[in-house]
Design a protein around this motif. Structure first.
Motif, short mmCIF file in Angstrom:
data_model
loop_
_atom_site.label_atom_id
_atom_site.label_comp_id
_atom_site.label_asym_id
_atom_site.label_seq_id
_atom_site.Cartn_x
_atom_site.Cartn_y
_atom_site.Cartn_z
N ARG B 182 32.98 45.84 40.42
CA ARG B 182 31.63 45.36 40.73
C ARG B 182 31.30 44.06 40.00
O ARG B 182 30.20 43.88 39.47
CB ARG B 182 30.60 46.44 40.36
N ALA B 183 32.27 43.15 39.98
CA ALA B 183 32.10 41.90 39.24
C ALA B 183 30.94 41.08 39.77
O ALA B 183 30.17 40.49 38.98
CB ALA B 183 33.40 41.09 39.29
N ASP B 184 30.77 41.03 41.09
CA ASP B 184 29.70 40.21 41.66
C ASP B 184 28.33 40.67 41.17
O ASP B 184 27.49 39.87 40.79
CB ASP B 184 29.74 40.26 43.20
N ASP B 185 28.13 41.99 41.20
CA ASP B 185 26.84 42.53 40.75
C ASP B 185 26.58 42.19 39.29
O ASP B 185 25.46 41.83 38.91
CB ASP B 185 26.81 44.05 40.93
N ILE B 186 27.62 42.33 38.46
CA ILE B 186 27.45 42.03 37.04
C ILE B 186 26.93 40.61 36.88
O ILE B 186 25.96 40.36 36.15
CB ILE B 186 28.79 42.19 36.28
N LEU B 187 27.54 39.68 37.60
CA LEU B 187 27.16 38.28 37.43
C LEU B 187 25.78 38.00 38.01
O LEU B 187 25.07 37.09 37.55
CB LEU B 187 28.23 37.36 38.01
N GLN B 188 25.36 38.79 39.02
CA GLN B 188 23.98 38.67 39.51
C GLN B 188 23.00 39.01 38.39
O GLN B 188 21.97 38.36 38.23
CB GLN B 188 23.74 39.62 40.69
N GLY B 189 23.35 40.06 37.63
CA GLY B 189 22.52 40.43 36.49
C GLY B 189 22.53 39.34 35.43
O GLY B 189 21.50 39.05 34.82
N VAL B 190 23.69 38.75 35.23
CA VAL B 190 23.80 37.67 34.24
C VAL B 190 22.88 36.51 34.63
O VAL B 190 22.25 35.88 33.76
CB VAL B 190 25.27 37.20 34.13
N ALA B 216 39.19 39.67 38.37
CA ALA B 216 38.04 39.97 39.22
C ALA B 216 36.82 39.17 38.79
O ALA B 216 36.08 38.63 39.62
CB ALA B 216 37.74 41.47 39.17
N MET B 217 36.61 39.09 37.48
CA MET B 217 35.44 38.38 36.99
C MET B 217 35.58 36.88 37.24
O MET B 217 34.60 36.20 37.57
CB MET B 217 35.25 38.64 35.48
N GLN B 218 36.82 36.36 37.10
CA GLN B 218 37.03 34.93 37.36
C GLN B 218 36.73 34.61 38.82
O GLN B 218 36.06 33.62 39.12
CB GLN B 218 38.48 34.55 37.03
N ALA B 219 37.20 35.49 39.72
CA ALA B 219 36.96 35.27 41.15
C ALA B 219 35.47 35.29 41.44
O ALA B 219 34.95 34.46 42.21
CB ALA B 219 37.68 36.36 41.96
N ALA B 220 34.76 36.22 40.82
CA ALA B 220 33.31 36.31 41.06
C ALA B 220 32.58 35.11 40.48
O ALA B 220 31.64 34.59 41.09
CB ALA B 220 32.77 37.60 40.45
N ALA B 221 33.04 34.64 39.33
CA ALA B 221 32.37 33.52 38.68
C ALA B 221 32.53 32.25 39.49
O ALA B 221 31.64 31.39 39.51
CB ALA B 221 32.94 33.32 37.27
N ALA B 222 33.66 32.13 40.20
CA ALA B 222 33.91 30.92 41.00
C ALA B 222 32.90 30.77 42.12
O ALA B 222 32.65 29.68 42.62
CB ALA B 222 35.33 30.97 41.56
N LYS B 223 32.30 31.90 42.54
CA LYS B 223 31.34 31.87 43.65
C LYS B 223 29.94 31.47 43.21
O LYS B 223 29.06 31.29 44.04
CB LYS B 223 31.27 33.27 44.30
#
Ligand code: SF4
Ligand code: SF4
Ligand code: SF4
Ligand code: SF4
Lengths: 183, 556
Positions: B182-190, B216-223
């Motif tokens: 759930r990396a995308d969700d985490i970064l939404q919270g961030v 996974a987190m790197q991929a999500a952060a790139a977005k």
């Protein structure tokens, strides 16, 4: 040579001034010993020591008119601390003044209370709320557990409830480790 | 573009035991028949129950409200009926009960009305209050209310935001699985955190033993449309401790007795960021969390668990086995033994670690400290554990404090390496708790002293005032009666006195009439009876008061 002397002299002068200044500025007011003793006493204000409160007892100790082992709420721990402060030998509590009890707070049975205000007048820390002919309640957070409100109550509706250990009051216990004996 | 990393002092390398539970995907735990939801799940004031027994509640409905600034609300994790509000066993080493709300679930999962929050449009203070009312608290273990941590305070900004994906403690994998799935969700919270704290730099620290989570987190952060730096940090225990992670990532040390915000850094756990995203983007309060169930079970796995789920149902679900010797909440280094398996999963429950004799052999008996200072070598807080132990054991808490007892993060490194097998951390916890209790007692004594002194002052003042008033009154009355006598005759002193007494009598009479209650016209039978009972009691007391005092002094 001369510079060395000058340097030493000026250092001495500076330190002397500093000491003189602090002696005036940081002077302790009042009777510091009695205050230090009072800081150790539990402030239950119960009078079991034979004095009308902790402060008078502290003053009496400071003047050497009372022994250090007369305060049951303070317990052996309190005696030890007083002995440490005064540089004397600790001794067991003087049982004629009572024995330590588990910490309690007073509780008024509000069904029975007649609102006579006698307990309010007895409470040394104003921990009872109520007015004439109104039911009274104890403000538990401020009650010291001195029991002074028990005797004046004409209908005996005040009881002492020991403080039960709940989560906010829980303490870690001293770990019991059975140290292996090494010869 | 790799970042320069720093090393903190000390640390240990216990066996990781992560692969037991991170090879299965996150599963949703079944809804149990009932949930036991404590009102004290966070640091600060316990929440105040809002519901009553028998009330039906919907999923996500607030059942206990935050009480004060440092507090967090509690919500119904699913729909059902409140069956009990009383003291029950909670996940605490003491085994002492605490106030809990029991919810009998109906399995319908009926949600209360909810929807996303337009957080950019809200004033930050209002948003924070909303987060408090959604029950958000740090899920890394400390459960500090997130709304408070998201307040940058007087500085209005917290330049560096660090997201903690370290998860250094052995056996636990809930943060890792959350990042993997759930990396995308985490970064939404961030993004929300960054907005509230007005941070310029966002760092996510992940231990390098979690390559999938890093990827996974790197991929999500790139977005994302803002920069988030995903940093692999060396795996070493306790590298995921907040202070240690700050040091690794920034080289800065949080000074003793200070908070990280004092040096412009705030740290949140990845789980907290995820919960924040659910709250803000979906309007879901904190009603579930990821829990690693591992150790001596058949299928160690991470579960999404409703808050309030009894631990034994989870252990059964993961496949309980014979030979269980105990259960820890948390990992083997910092976890707490559970007194009872009926206790519920709470916001702080990151792991349920089931112990067996094979996995966790009983420690050999402790030996005296040989002052080898191995403990000092591994202490990440740069303390002298052997000295702290000596002082704590002897009850010399003052010295322990001088040796910075309160900088100890209770990581357990010292106990881990101690060749004498001394349970050092237990001593530090004992000492800390004694010091806190002493301080509390001291405060209570100070309050009592103050109140006693004030009372004496009040009594003195009242006495004086009464005397003054009395004097003034007598004066006035006397003047009145002597200057305006009936018929102009000159009244003698005795007459004046007589008149005074008569006036007082009349006043008392009037008062008596006034004192009879006037609201006795339309009373219910019950109140009437009560009044009569009280009257009888009063009469009895009056009688008692007039009796001779023979009972008072008992013959000895
Ligand atoms: S016995 Fe009671 S009044 Fe006397 S010092 Fe102790 S607490 Fe204070
Ligand atoms: S309420 Fe009673 S026991 Fe408590 S402090 Fe007042 S007098 Fe003492
Ligand atoms: S590691 Fe254990 S034995 Fe060695 S100094 Fe520390 S407490 Fe003492
Ligand atoms: S538990 Fe405390 S004393 Fe021991 S290593 Fe960790 S921080 Fe140091």
């Amino acid at each position: 040579m001369l510079t060395a002397i000058l340097v030493m002299v000026s250092i001495a002068v500076v330190i002397g001034l500093a000491l003189g200044w602090s002696a005036i500025k940081l002077k302790v007011e009042g009777n510091p010993l009695a205050e230090k003793i009072d800081a150790i006493l539990p402030q239950t204000q119960c009078g079991q020591c034979g004095f009308p409160g902790c402060k008078p007892y502290a003053n009496a100790i400071a003047k050497g008119e009372a022994d250090i082992n007369q305060c049951p709420p303070g317990g052996e721990d309190g005696v030890k601390k007083l002995a440490e402060l005064l540089g004397v030998e600790a001794k067991p509590l003087d049982e004629t003044h009572g024995t330590p009890k588990p910490k309690s707070v007073a509780f008024i049975d509000e069904q029975i209370c007649i609102g006579c205000t006698l307990c309010i007048q007895a409470c040394p820390v104003d921990a009872i709320a109520g007015a004439a002919k109104q039911m009274h309640t104890i403000i538990a957070a401020e009650c010291t557990g001195c029991e002074l409100c028990l005797p004046p109550c004409p209908v005996d509706c005040i009881t002492m409830e020991p403080i039960v250990e709940d989560l906010p009051h829980w303490k870690w216990k001293h770990p019991v480790i059975n140290l292996k004996r090494v010869a | 573009m790799s970042r320069e990393l720093f090393k903190f002092k000390g640390g240990v390398h216990p066996p990781e035991h992560k692969s037991e539970s991170n090879t299965r995907p996150i599963a949703v735990a079944p809804i149990p028949n009932f949930l036991v939801i404590p009102v004290r799940q966070h640091i600060g004031n316990p929440a105040k129950p809002l519901v009553h027994v028998g009330q039906s509640v919907l999923k996500g409905q607030m059942i206990a409200a935050a009480d004060g600034y440092i507090s967090a609300a509690v919500h119904a994790p699913t729909s059902g009926v409140i069956s009990d509000i009383n003291l029950q066993a909670v996940p605490h080493v003491s085994g002492l009960p605490d106030l809990c709300i029991t919810l009998v679930t109906d399995g319908l999962e009926q949600w209360i009305d909810h929807g996303p929050i337009d957080y950019l449009a809200l004033p930050p203070a209002a948003l924070r209050m909303q987060l408090r009312d959604m029950g958000l608290a740090g899920l890394g273990g400390a459960v500090f209310p997130s709304a408070v941590k998201l307040d940058p305070g007087a500085a209005h900004t917290c330049p560096t935001l660090i997201i903690n994906g370290g998860e250094c403690e052995p056996w636990i994998t809930c943060d890792e699985m959350l990042m993997r799935e759930r990396a995308d969700d985490i970064l939404q919270g961030v993004a929300v955190m960054r907005h509230l704290l007005d941070s310029t730099e966002v760092l996510v620290g992940i231990e390098d033993n979690k390559p999938e989570a890093l990827a996974a987190m790197q991929a999500a952060a790139a977005k994302l449309d803002f920069k988030v730096e995903i940093v692999a940090v060396p795996a070493i225990y306790p590298g995921g401790g907040a202070k240690q992670l700050i040091q690794t990532l920034t080289g800065q040390e949080v000074p003793s007795g200070k908070l990280s915000t004092d040096i412009g850094i705030q740290v949140f756990n990845v789980g907290t960021a995820y919960a924040l995203a659910r709250a803000v983007h979906h309007g879901e309060p904190l009603i579930s969390r990821l829990v690693t169930v591992t150790g001596h079970v058949l299928r160690p796995q991470n579960f999404e668990v409703l808050i309030g789920t009894p631990m034994h149902t989870l252990i059964t679900h993961a496949g309980d086995r014979h030979g269980t010797t105990g259960v820890l909440m948390g990992g083997p280094m910092m976890g707490m033994p559970m007194p009872d398996l009926k206790v519920p999963v709470v916001k702080a429950t990151n792991c349920i670690l089931v112990k067996s004799r094979e996995l966790f052999p009983a420690l050999p008996k402790a030996l005296p400290c040989i002052r080898c200072t191995r403990c000092a070598d591994v202490c990440p807080a740069e303390l002298q554990p052997q000295e702290l132990f000596r002082f704590a054991k002897a009850g010399d808490f003052g010295r322990a404090q001088e040796y910075h007892l309160f900088d100890c993060i209770e990581c357990g490194c010292c106990s881990y390496v101690c060749p004498s097998h001394i349970p050092l951390v237990d001593f530090y916890r004992y000492a800390k708790s004694e010091i806190w209790a002493n301080e509390k007692e001291k405060r209570a004594a100070d309050l009592a002293r103050e109140r006693h002194e004030f009372r004496q002052f009040r009594l003195e003042r009242e006495k004086k005032e009464k005397a003054e008033k009395l004097a003034a009154k007598t004066q006035a009355k006397r003047a009145e009666l002597t200057t305006a006598p009936a018929g102009g005759a000159v009244a003698s002193e005795a007459d004046a006195k007589k008149a005074l007494i008569a006036a007082a009598l009349a006043r008392a009479q009037a008062k008596k009439v006034e004192a009879t209650p006037k609201n006795t016209d339309s009373l219910s039978a019950e109140t009437q009876r009560e009044i009569e009972e009280i009257e009888v009691r009063r009469a009895k007391i009056r009688e008692l008061a007039h009796q001779p005092l023979e009972t008072e002094e008992k013959p000895k």
